[in-house]
Design a protein around this motif. Sequence first.
Motif, PDB file in Angstrom:
ATOM      1  N   GLU A   1       0.857  -1.040   0.003  1.00 28.94           N
ATOM      2  CA  GLU A   1       0.035  -0.062  -0.035  1.00 28.94           C
ATOM      3  C   GLU A   1       0.769   1.260  -0.106  1.00 28.94           C
ATOM      4  O   GLU A   1       2.001   1.199   0.384  1.00 28.94           O
ATOM      5  CB  GLU A   1      -0.786  -0.094   1.328  1.00 28.94           C
ATOM      6  CG  GLU A   1      -0.167   0.732   2.252  1.00 28.94           C
ATOM      7  CD  GLU A   1       0.940   0.009   3.036  1.00 28.94           C
ATOM      8  OE1 GLU A   1       1.395  -1.186   2.770  1.00 28.94           O
ATOM      9  OE2 GLU A   1       1.690   0.910   3.612  1.00 28.94           O
ATOM     10  N   THR A   2       0.380   2.450  -0.453  1.00 29.61           N
ATOM     11  CA  THR A   2       1.053   3.546  -0.314  1.00 29.61           C
ATOM     12  C   THR A   2       0.200   4.662   0.182  1.00 29.61           C
ATOM     13  O   THR A   2      -0.832   4.890  -0.251  1.00 29.61           O
ATOM     14  CB  THR A   2       2.145   3.955  -1.370  1.00 29.61           C
ATOM     15  OG1 THR A   2       2.971   4.657  -1.072  1.00 29.61           O
ATOM     16  CG2 THR A   2       1.120   4.244  -2.731  1.00 29.61           C
ATOM     17  N   GLY A   3       0.930   5.680   0.870  1.00 29.24           N
ATOM     18  CA  GLY A   3      -0.174   6.792   1.390  1.00 29.24           C
ATOM     19  C   GLY A   3       0.462   8.093   0.406  1.00 29.24           C
ATOM     20  O   GLY A   3       0.069   8.526  -0.343  1.00 29.24           O
TER      21      GLY A   3
ATOM     22  N   GLY B   1       5.464   3.288  -2.401  1.00 27.35           N
ATOM     23  CA  GLY B   1       4.912   2.812  -3.719  1.00 27.35           C
ATOM     24  C   GLY B   1       5.991   3.008  -4.822  1.00 27.35           C
ATOM     25  O   GLY B   1       6.391   1.916  -5.487  1.00 27.35           O
ATOM     26  N   SER B   2       6.642   3.838  -4.881  1.00 33.40           N
ATOM     27  CA  SER B   2       7.451   4.291  -5.810  1.00 33.40           C
ATOM     28  C   SER B   2       8.656   3.796  -5.437  1.00 33.40           C
ATOM     29  O   SER B   2       9.357   3.016  -6.476  1.00 33.40           O
ATOM     30  CB  SER B   2       8.042   5.892  -5.947  1.00 33.40           C
ATOM     31  OG  SER B   2       6.906   6.783  -5.773  1.00 33.40           O
TER      32      SER B   2
ATOM     33  N   VAL C   1       0.581  -1.664  -6.455  1.00 36.85           N
ATOM     34  CA  VAL C   1       0.363  -0.911  -5.332  1.00 36.85           C
ATOM     35  C   VAL C   1      -1.120  -0.593  -5.143  1.00 36.85           C
ATOM     36  O   VAL C   1      -1.681  -0.095  -6.005  1.00 36.85           O
ATOM     37  CB  VAL C   1       1.267   0.318  -5.773  1.00 36.85           C
ATOM     38  CG1 VAL C   1       1.115   1.512  -4.633  1.00 36.85           C
ATOM     39  CG2 VAL C   1       2.700   0.055  -6.034  1.00 36.85           C
ATOM     40  N   PHE C   2      -1.521  -0.663  -3.746  1.00 35.60           N
ATOM     41  CA  PHE C   2      -2.886   0.047  -3.669  1.00 35.60           C
ATOM     42  C   PHE C   2      -2.638   1.283  -2.985  1.00 35.60           C
ATOM     43  O   PHE C   2      -1.987   1.463  -1.825  1.00 35.60           O
ATOM     44  CB  PHE C   2      -3.491  -0.960  -2.566  1.00 35.60           C
ATOM     45  CG  PHE C   2      -4.105  -2.220  -3.304  1.00 35.60           C
ATOM     46  CD1 PHE C   2      -5.253  -2.154  -3.867  1.00 35.60           C
ATOM     47  CD2 PHE C   2      -3.202  -3.405  -3.255  1.00 35.60           C
ATOM     48  CE1 PHE C   2      -5.637  -3.136  -4.714  1.00 35.60           C
ATOM     49  CE2 PHE C   2      -3.553  -4.410  -3.780  1.00 35.60           C
ATOM     50  CZ  PHE C   2      -4.790  -4.426  -4.523  1.00 35.60           C
ATOM     51  N   TRP C   3      -3.162   2.552  -3.586  1.00 28.80           N
ATOM     52  CA  TRP C   3      -2.996   3.750  -3.242  1.00 28.80           C
ATOM     53  C   TRP C   3      -4.160   4.512  -2.919  1.00 28.80           C
ATOM     54  O   TRP C   3      -5.015   4.608  -3.576  1.00 28.80           O
ATOM     55  CB  TRP C   3      -2.215   4.550  -4.555  1.00 28.80           C
ATOM     56  CG  TRP C   3      -1.611   5.716  -4.093  1.00 28.80           C
ATOM     57  CD1 TRP C   3      -1.495   6.295  -2.733  1.00 28.80           C
ATOM     58  CD2 TRP C   3      -0.595   6.554  -5.033  1.00 28.80           C
ATOM     59  NE1 TRP C   3      -0.726   7.241  -2.942  1.00 28.80           N
ATOM     60  CE2 TRP C   3      -0.150   7.769  -3.871  1.00 28.80           C
ATOM     61  CE3 TRP C   3      -0.300   6.670  -6.327  1.00 28.80           C
ATOM     62  CZ2 TRP C   3       0.524   8.571  -4.780  1.00 28.80           C
ATOM     63  CZ3 TRP C   3       0.332   7.649  -6.863  1.00 28.80           C
ATOM     64  CH2 TRP C   3       0.738   8.716  -5.818  1.00 28.80           C
TER      65      TRP C   3
ATOM     66  N   VAL D   1      -0.835   0.104 -10.408  1.00 31.29           N
ATOM     67  CA  VAL D   1      -1.193   1.103  -9.520  1.00 31.29           C
ATOM     68  C   VAL D   1      -2.740   1.201  -9.357  1.00 31.29           C
ATOM     69  O   VAL D   1      -3.365   1.526 -10.336  1.00 31.29           O
ATOM     70  CB  VAL D   1      -0.605   2.339  -9.727  1.00 31.29           C
ATOM     71  CG1 VAL D   1      -0.932   3.122  -8.332  1.00 31.29           C
ATOM     72  CG2 VAL D   1       0.662   2.284  -9.820  1.00 31.29           C
ATOM     73  N   HIS D   2      -3.303   0.565  -8.119  1.00 32.67           N
ATOM     74  CA  HIS D   2      -4.790   0.873  -8.030  1.00 32.67           C
ATOM     75  C   HIS D   2      -5.088   1.885  -7.068  1.00 32.67           C
ATOM     76  O   HIS D   2      -4.649   1.824  -6.025  1.00 32.67           O
ATOM     77  CB  HIS D   2      -5.207  -0.636  -7.600  1.00 32.67           C
ATOM     78  CG  HIS D   2      -5.144  -1.720  -8.551  1.00 32.67           C
ATOM     79  ND1 HIS D   2      -5.767  -1.813  -9.680  1.00 32.67           N
ATOM     80  CD2 HIS D   2      -4.125  -2.526  -8.476  1.00 32.67           C
ATOM     81  CE1 HIS D   2      -5.285  -2.879 -10.364  1.00 32.67           C
ATOM     82  NE2 HIS D   2      -4.316  -3.352  -9.649  1.00 32.67           N
TER      83      HIS D   2
END
Length: 433
Positions: free
Chosen positions: A135-137, A142-143, A158-160, A182-183
């Motif tokens: 996941e990324t905030g 994510g990068s 990546v779940f963003w 990327v989702h």
Amino acid sequence: MEKNQIALSIDDLPTKWYNIAPDLPEPLPAPKEPESGPSRMEFLGKTMTHECLKQEKATERWTPIPEEIRSLYIQAGRPRPLYRAKRLEKHLRLRNVRLYYKREDLSPTGSHKVNTALAQAYYAAKEGKTTLVTETGAGQWGSALSYAATVMGLDCVVFWVRAVYNWKTDRRTLMKLMGAEVHSSPSKETNFGRSLLAKNSNHQGSLGIAVSEGLEYAETHDGSVYCLGSVLNHVLIHQSIIGLESIKQFELVDDSPDLIIGCLGGGSNFGGIALPFAGEVLQKKRKCEFLAAQSEAAPNLVKGEYRYDFGDVAEHTPLLKMFTLGHKTEMVPIKADGLRYHAAAPLISALRHHNLVKAIAYPANEKAIFEAARIFLQTEGWLIAPESSYAVRAGIDEALKAEKAGKEKVICMNISGHGFLDLQAYKEKLSME
Ligand SMILES: *Cc1c(COP(=O)(O)O)cnc(C)c1O
């Protein structure tokens, strides 16, 4: 000629990571299962790599860095320089205080997170996995993981958090260029995401939801592993490369820091630079203090309680003993989004508990923070991440305090990332003035 850049040669890249666990005054409190629900340890056993789980429990002081990971570090530009901030010192009219900064901003994707992403990708490939999931905030993690996946020839999912996905379009482009899927979370990729979208098709998401989606995806897709970018012990072990390089760099100029400062959300860049020095303090080999710079939006070390809590909102993780604001606490948005986390890493929390780490929280309007970023850019010439600007703010404040008291002091700040993909935030802050 001024030689403000203190460089290590490639041959001086450290060969071992450092783990502070055996040097702590008391053993680190072990993770615990919550009283109800399924076993969280078993769940992590199924979704993470064996090597990272092993390192999570490691009690050895040193872990050899595999040659392949050292090669990846060199490819990514390590060792990174330490700088003497002579221009900033002059601007602040410092005569008794020497300022230094470590350059984690010189990273392929713009932050220190690449240091653990490469290690995790390497272990995943070695264990026969094909896909890294996370996941990324704010988007830095994510990068970094997308980068690590592409250099290792792996896939990355990546779940963003939708609220951020929608406006950080440049960072999204970067991840996609590196081949990541990327989702925007909540997504249609998971049962959990679909259930939320059924209720609200425009759901803005949250970090907790993105974690839940990533874990569900990793559990239900063969060859996938879940990767975490901060907080856990194995992440801090990988990040020790920052401090280990810095120790050698200070030796090269025959100087030694009295105070080390890093910004702190979950604790990985702060721990990365501070823990190798803190280990030597605990072994009575050096004297040094440590200061974590935080936001009042998430002042986990300043106002949190030291107790067992979940690492995520959705309660997928075991309980960890941490300084925490509570895993369900809502935090106001700030531009330094990477600092918005409810708790500090167990290893950092233990040091705080023993009074070896101090912490300060700056107002959530971030005025003083963006001013520090501007001063840094206009003196040293580097555009740093909003998160890193907290470390620089605290560095400037501590330098001025020592100068006023007429005290000689050596301060080292960690620059956790660059700000070139945060220009939107800088623009908004400037237009608000
Ligand atoms: C993620 C991030 C942080 C905060 O995370 P820590 O784990 O506390 O280091 C700080 N700075 C940058 C540039 C980041 O990407």
